[in-house]
Design a protein around this motif. Structure first.
Motif, short mmCIF file in Angstrom:
data_model
loop_
_atom_site.label_atom_id
_atom_site.label_comp_id
_atom_site.label_asym_id
_atom_site.label_seq_id
_atom_site.Cartn_x
_atom_site.Cartn_y
_atom_site.Cartn_z
N VAL A 139 -21.71 19.36 26.70
CA VAL A 139 -23.12 19.93 26.60
C VAL A 139 -24.39 18.85 26.16
N GLY A 176 -22.24 23.77 30.73
CA GLY A 176 -21.67 23.22 29.51
C GLY A 176 -20.40 23.08 30.02
N PHE A 177 -19.59 23.15 30.67
CA PHE A 177 -18.52 23.01 30.80
C PHE A 177 -17.68 21.78 32.14
N MET A 236 -11.09 22.38 25.55
CA MET A 236 -10.35 23.01 26.84
C MET A 236 -10.18 24.35 26.52
N LEU A 287 -28.61 23.71 26.28
CA LEU A 287 -27.52 24.82 26.42
C LEU A 287 -26.84 24.37 25.16
N ARG A 288 -25.94 25.56 24.17
CA ARG A 288 -25.40 25.70 22.99
C ARG A 288 -23.52 25.02 22.81
N ALA A 289 -24.17 24.02 21.63
CA ALA A 289 -22.33 24.28 21.18
C ALA A 289 -21.45 25.72 21.21
N VAL A 290 -20.49 25.76 21.30
CA VAL A 290 -19.91 26.68 21.56
C VAL A 290 -18.55 26.87 20.95
N SER A 291 -17.29 27.22 19.96
CA SER A 291 -15.94 27.36 19.93
C SER A 291 -15.53 26.52 20.90
N GLY A 292 -14.60 26.24 20.64
CA GLY A 292 -12.81 26.54 21.76
C GLY A 292 -12.44 27.62 21.52
N GLU A 293 -11.18 27.30 22.41
CA GLU A 293 -10.13 27.99 22.33
C GLU A 293 -8.88 28.55 21.07
N THR A 294 -9.48 26.91 20.13
CA THR A 294 -9.55 27.76 18.36
C THR A 294 -10.01 27.77 17.52
N GLY A 295 -11.08 27.86 17.87
CA GLY A 295 -12.34 28.26 17.01
C GLY A 295 -12.64 27.65 15.80
N GLU A 296 -12.86 26.20 16.69
CA GLU A 296 -13.86 25.36 16.58
C GLU A 296 -14.42 24.95 17.83
N VAL A 297 -15.89 24.52 16.44
CA VAL A 297 -17.03 24.13 17.31
C VAL A 297 -15.98 22.16 17.84
#
Lengths: 660, 458
Positions: free
Chosen positions: A145, A152-153, A457, A67-77
């Protein structure tokens, strides 16, 4: 100097303790239209028709993922996601061809939401907690993750929120209910295999209702009582799954000067008090420690920079310490790091019997999957000599105020672990970090991960929003759940339980199992209740391993008694026999043997007549009052080979014959 | 670089009135009060999405949840301090480091370039390649990117010959400028059409053209495109190969990818990570997550620096692909002839059958007369099989022989989609009827194998 030992008690009022609960309960809801008998029996998952069926046998599907860290709705990991990325490793998933599908394996988009689960969760939200139902429900993806979700969610939806009447009353106090959400359960953590984390997918996707309370509890005892009350209220709905693992609590604990800490996944209600108390103690102790190291010891960023992993293989080349010998042989090593100014503080207790060293061990475990650490305050020990310790000190360049830690194992793991501890100390310098902690069996908690922020979220695009239409609302409005008082009445009038027994049974986690035994399997109510709330409890106290006695076993046993196949008084013996043999002999077999050893009515009559004859004198004097004495004599003679009630009725007959 | 389009769906009716009354825009923090129902909430107004019902306000609460609140006459809004901005995605510019193998990357759209769209609530193609790089930091330590271009953002089923021509043009430019290879990010559904097209159009190439896509969108931790993209980049940068290939998950595990020949690959599953399978041949090789390549024992074209790409990109669009099945109406072919098609590939049954000898009273179901008409009018009619695996044959059964006699050509073991693409390319570049037939039956890019392998079935 600072006190090394943690207190075991605390003044909750003085420190301003606040506790809120997130109560998670699995819902029993077969996917509408499913023909799968397992799904009908155990309920279905939230986003596919697979049965909510927990398995003990080996999985036939193995899948490896990263699994990888991905950015959320506001663009921040998210900080929590980043933390997981740091530990990046392959994750092993176990699944079953017949009871899991491509949805759990993250190989297919989800099915429409399980409408039955949605309906039940909404009905509970409205009728049990007086919440306002969300008009249009949006399923969201909550980034996780750590491997417990293949995607991953976690899919989750807030389904109801608070109004002025959303509370329950416990001990005369109002406890506010903030919201409920409907979400999928995570995969079961099966531990580690080598460097890999292992999860099983049988639990992934089981519908959960999450009930969040306001932080209205101010003592550990109250936290337990609220959890028990919510558990009881949920059981009364008949909509929930039962048994070990179907309920989990997250405890949000803070003290006035501390911060909000989440203790994740507490399964045993009776340990809640301990966790809350120990967490309050820990926050208090952390604050004291941080003040001491910052103000007295002037521990700062520069000190932290001195913490670097150093390979100490050379020092232990000829060691007698078994663990190290073994590790070096397996091409592992000993990684050491100096912890400036921490001499004597590694044994500082954060919780009773839980030291700074223990905390570092926990960090090493979660960050690097390391086995744990050894530290300067406990050495020499474990076969490590004084001489080796001083060589370590020399190699690490330690002065007398410094402490050190050792990690025995894989070199890469050691490095990651040391860096993890270093990062954590940086956070400590900024104050008590907000974190998620894992419950340990002894009532303390260990570091798990940073508390995730709100940026994790975003919408689950495979599920359109769900509008609560009139039809569904009417169906929900029609639902009526028993109050605890109503159910108690039923236990007393319909099942003829005494007030005390009814009360005990009502509060017991297996109350719905009790009802099922009576209603569906024709087990005598009093027999079922006594066995569950008395017999099993006293056997456990005597040291019998009653955990082996699952619902199926109990059902078979009690049915057999109710049918008169084996005597009521044999229950304890059967359970003891079964537990001792750890299931080697099946319950059916034990019952069979017991049945075979039962006296026939004729044999029994023969014995009773003999005893009546022997005691003619007494019978003449006492008449029917000699019954008690005679019963005792007969029972000791038949020794479990006949049911007491049967003996009593034959004896009564014979006695009256004799008297007349 | 194309600019991002945002579709603004506005709130309507009562919801719009209410929002306007407090002059709020999406992103604004609001207090929402319903005195009659005795509750109040705080949260951020979200833009309306396509699926949201009328009279619903979409709000993001502080706990991160989104909920839809019904607008009734009891609902009051209050604008309060605070705002969030949506749609911000971190970008990472590709690095150019000396000493590292150099490649270029072309984006064309697809799931691999998809992310959540808050307007529609659906997955859309909006990511530029730079935004995907953010999730793949490990690439930059081993590969240098000379050019990263987004050619267009289309779903793979919307990509056709003009787009193939554009991709081919850019691949040519990049390869001829001296990079080791080119990665093409592409939607998966019809990727095997594009990989075939590029195989024929590009002809001889000096290094690999590695196509990759994703079956899960890039917003999730389980984004499979990450491994596909990393592996494709490694293939482009380092593999001893000079072909157009598709690099996708070998199994449902994130452990390795197969390197599939562009003309012999097919998407065989709607959703699984390992949806792509090589048909009738083994994959050329397998590349694991650390970048080690294991080649299979099968002929492949090797890297050759001296080759300069001289593409032939002409394409005849008047072609069709049809399926013949029990009860299929052969008149479809008449329709194609009348529409001016120059050639049709038929996906027949088994060895390449079309319904040929139905019972006497149902004669109109036979395809033979219309095949005859088509070939007489100069159309190329190619026969492939819907079994996908195995080779067609013109002689085994009577019906096959008659189809051949009617002028249809059995196309060996060519995949139907590959045959369709090849036909357009052949007709675009050759006029002569005989030559067309000859080239259709000549192996150009691995699309036809000499003999059928035992080890390559399901």
């Amino acid at each position: 100097m600072i006190k090394i030992k943690a207190p075991t008690e605390l003044d909750t009022e003085k420190i301003g303790l606040k506790v809120g609960l997130e109560f998670h309960q699995q819902i029993h809801a077969p996917y509408p239209g499913t023909k799968d008998p397992l799904a009908q029996k155990h309920g279905s998952k939230l986003f596919c028709p697979c049965p909510s069926f927990i398995r003990e046998d080996d999985a036939d599907i193995i899948v490896y993922r990263q699994l990888r860290a991905v950015s959320g709705e506001t663009g921040e990991v998210d900080i929590a996601a980043k933390f997981e990325q740091m530990k990046r490793s392959m994750i092993k998933y176990e699944a079953y061809s017949d009871t899991t599908c491509l949805v759990e394996l993250d190989e297919e988009p989800i099915f429409p939401i399980n409408k039955d689960a949605l309906f039940k969760a909404l009905a509970i939200s409205k009728h049990v907690f007086n919440l306002t139902l969300v008009k249009e429900i949006q399923v969201l993806r909550k980034t996780i993750v750590d491997g417990s979700n293949t995607s991953g969610f976690q899919r989750t939806a807030e389904i109801a929120y608070r109004n002025n009447d959303s509370y329950i009353i416990v001990d005369g106090k109002k406890i506010g209910i903030l919201q409920t959400s409907l979400e999928e359960d995570s995969a079961k953590n099966m531990g580690r295999e080598g460097g890999k984390r292992v999860f099983r997918l049988d639990r992934l996707g089981i519908p959960l209702i999450e009930i969040a309370t306001a932080p209205d509890m101010h003592t550990p005892e109250m936290a337990r009582k609220v959890a028990e009350r919510i558990g009881l209220l949920l059981r009364l709905t008949g909509y929930v799954k039962r048994g070990l693992g179907t309920i989990r609590q997250d405890l949000n604990v803070s003290i006035a000067k501390g911060t909000r800490i989440e203790i994740k996944g507490v399964q045993q209600l009776d340990l809640i008090e301990k966790y809350v108390k120990n967490e309050a103690i820990r926050q208090q102790r952390m604050l004291e420690l941080l003040e001491y190291v910052k103000n007295e010891l002037k521990f700062n960023e520069n000190d932290i920079e001195k913490i670097v992993p150093i390979d100490l293989k050379q020092v232990f080349k000829k060691t007698n310490a078994k663990l190290i010998q073994k590790t070096l042989k397996a091409k592992g090593t000993v990684t050491g790091a100096l912890i400036p100014k921490f001499n004597g503080l590694l044994k500082y207790e954060l919780q009773p019997n839980y030291r700074v060293g223990t905390e570092f061990s926990e960090i090493a475990k979660v960050v690097a999957g390391a086995g744990g650490i050894l530290h300067s305050d406990e050495l020499p020990k474990y076969g490590i000599t004084e001489e080796e310790v001083s060589k370590v000190r020399e190699k690490l360049g330690i002065s007398k105020n410094d402490g050190f830690i050792l990690l025995v194992g894989d070199k890469k793991q050691g490095t990651i672990a040391v860096n993890g501890i270093k990062e954590m100390l940086k956070l400590w310098l900024q104050g008590l970090p907000r974190e998620v902690r894992a419950p340990r069996p002894d009532g303390t908690t260990g570091y798990l991960r940073p508390l995730p922020g709100g940026s994790r979220m975003y919408p689950e695009t495979d599920s359109p929003p769900i509008l609560l239409d009139q039809e569904l609302l009417e169906k929900i409005n029609k639902v009526k759940f028993d109050t605890p008082e109503e159910r108690l009445q039923r236990y007393m009038t319909k099942y003829k339980l005494s007030n005390k027994l009814a009360n005990q049974m009502l509060k017991h986690p297996q109350a719905s199992f009790f009802e099922e035994l009576v209603e569906e399997y024709n087990v005598d109510a009093k027999l079922a209740a006594t066995t569950i709330v008395e017999t099993l409890v006293s056997l456990r106290r005597e040291g019998v391993d009653v955990d082996l006695i699952n619902e199926n076993i109990l059902k078979t046993l009690l049915q057999s008694v109710s049918k008169g196949e084996i005597p009521r008084d044999a229950i304890s013996d059967v359970i003891i026999t079964y537990s001792k043999q750890k299931g080697k002999r099946t319950l059916e077999k034990i019952i069979e043997e017991l049945k075979a050893s039962q006296m026939s009515d004729e044999e029994l009559k023969q014995i009773i007549r003999e005893i009546v004859k022997e005691n003619e004198q007494m019978i003449k004097e006492k008449g029917m009052r000699s019954m008690g004495a005679l019963m005792g004599k007969i029972m000791s003679k038949v020794q479990g080979k006949a049911d007491g009630r049967k003996v009593s009725s034959i004896l009564k007959e014979e006695l009256s014959n004799a008297i007349n | 670089m194309t600019s991002k389009k945002t579709v603004n769906i506005s709130y309507t009716g009562k919801a719009q009135e209410l929002i306007r009354s407090v002059q709020a825009e999406p992103g604004q923090r609001l207090k929402i009060i319903n005195k009659k129902e005795k509750w109040e909430l705080e949260g951020y107004l979200l833009p309306k999405n396509e699926f949201t019902s009328d009279n619903i306000l979409l709000v993001k609460l502080d706990n991160g949840y989104n909920i839809g609140i019904e607008v009734t006459s009891d609902l009051e809004l209050e604008k309060i301090e605070g705002q969030i901005t949506l749609e911000r995605f971190p970008r990472r510019l590709p690095s150019q480091k000396k000493g590292l193998p150099e490649i270029s990357l072309l984006g064309t759209g697809g799931t691999i370039a998809s992310r959540i769209d808050y307007v529609t609530g659906g997955v859309v193609m909006a990511l530029d390649p730079e935004e995907i790089f953010f999730a793949l930091p490990e690439l930059f330590s081993e590969i240098s990117f000379r050019n990263v271009k987004s050619l267009f953002k289309l779903g793979s089923e919307d990509i056709w010959y003009k787009q193939w021509q554009l991709i081919a043009k850019h691949v040519t430019e990049e390869l001829n400028s001296g990079v080791n290879g080119v990665v093409v990010m592409h939607g998966t559904d019809a990727m095997h059409y594009s990989s075939s097209a590029l195989s024929f159009m590009l002809g001889d190439i000096p290094g690999p053209v590695a196509m990759a896509g994703g079956q899960r969108s890039s917003d999730r931790g389980s984004f499979d495109g990450a491994l596909n993209l990393i592996s494709a980049s490694r293939v482009a940068a380092k593999a001893d190969l000079a072909e157009v290939v598709v690099v996708m998950h070998a199994t449902p595990d994130d452990q390795s990818c197969y390197i599939h020949r562009g003309t012999k690959v097919r998407k065989m599953h709607t959703s699984r990570r390992d949806a792509f399978k090589s048909i009738d041949i083994p994959p050329l090789g397998e590349i694991d997550y650390e970048g080690n390549i294991k080649w299979n024992r099968i002929e492949r074209r090797h890297r050759k620096k001296s080759v300069s790409v001289d593409p032939k990109t002409d394409f005849e669009p008047k072609i069709a692909l049809v399926k013949a099945y029990p009860g299929s109406d052969p008149e479809i072919l008449d329709w194609f002839i009348d529409r001016g098609k120059k050639g049709v590939i038929i996906e027949g049954t088994g060895l390449g059958h079309v319904p040929s000898f139905p019972p006497e009273d149902e004669k109109e179901r036979s395809w033979l007369p219309v095949i005859k008409r088509a070939t007489e009018e100069g159309l190329f009619i190619g026969l492939t099989s819907q079994t996908l695996y195995g080779r067609t044959h013109p002689y085994v059964y009577r019906a096959l022989r008659f189809a051949r006699l009617s002028g249809a050509v059995h196309l060996e073991d060519m995949l139907p989609e590959t045959a369709y693409v090849k036909l357009g390319w052949v007709l675009g570049n050759y006029d002569n009827e005989k030559e067309v037939k000859k080239i259709m039956l000549t192996n150009l890019a691995g699309e036809i194998t000499e003999k059928s392998r035992f080890d390559s079935f399901i």
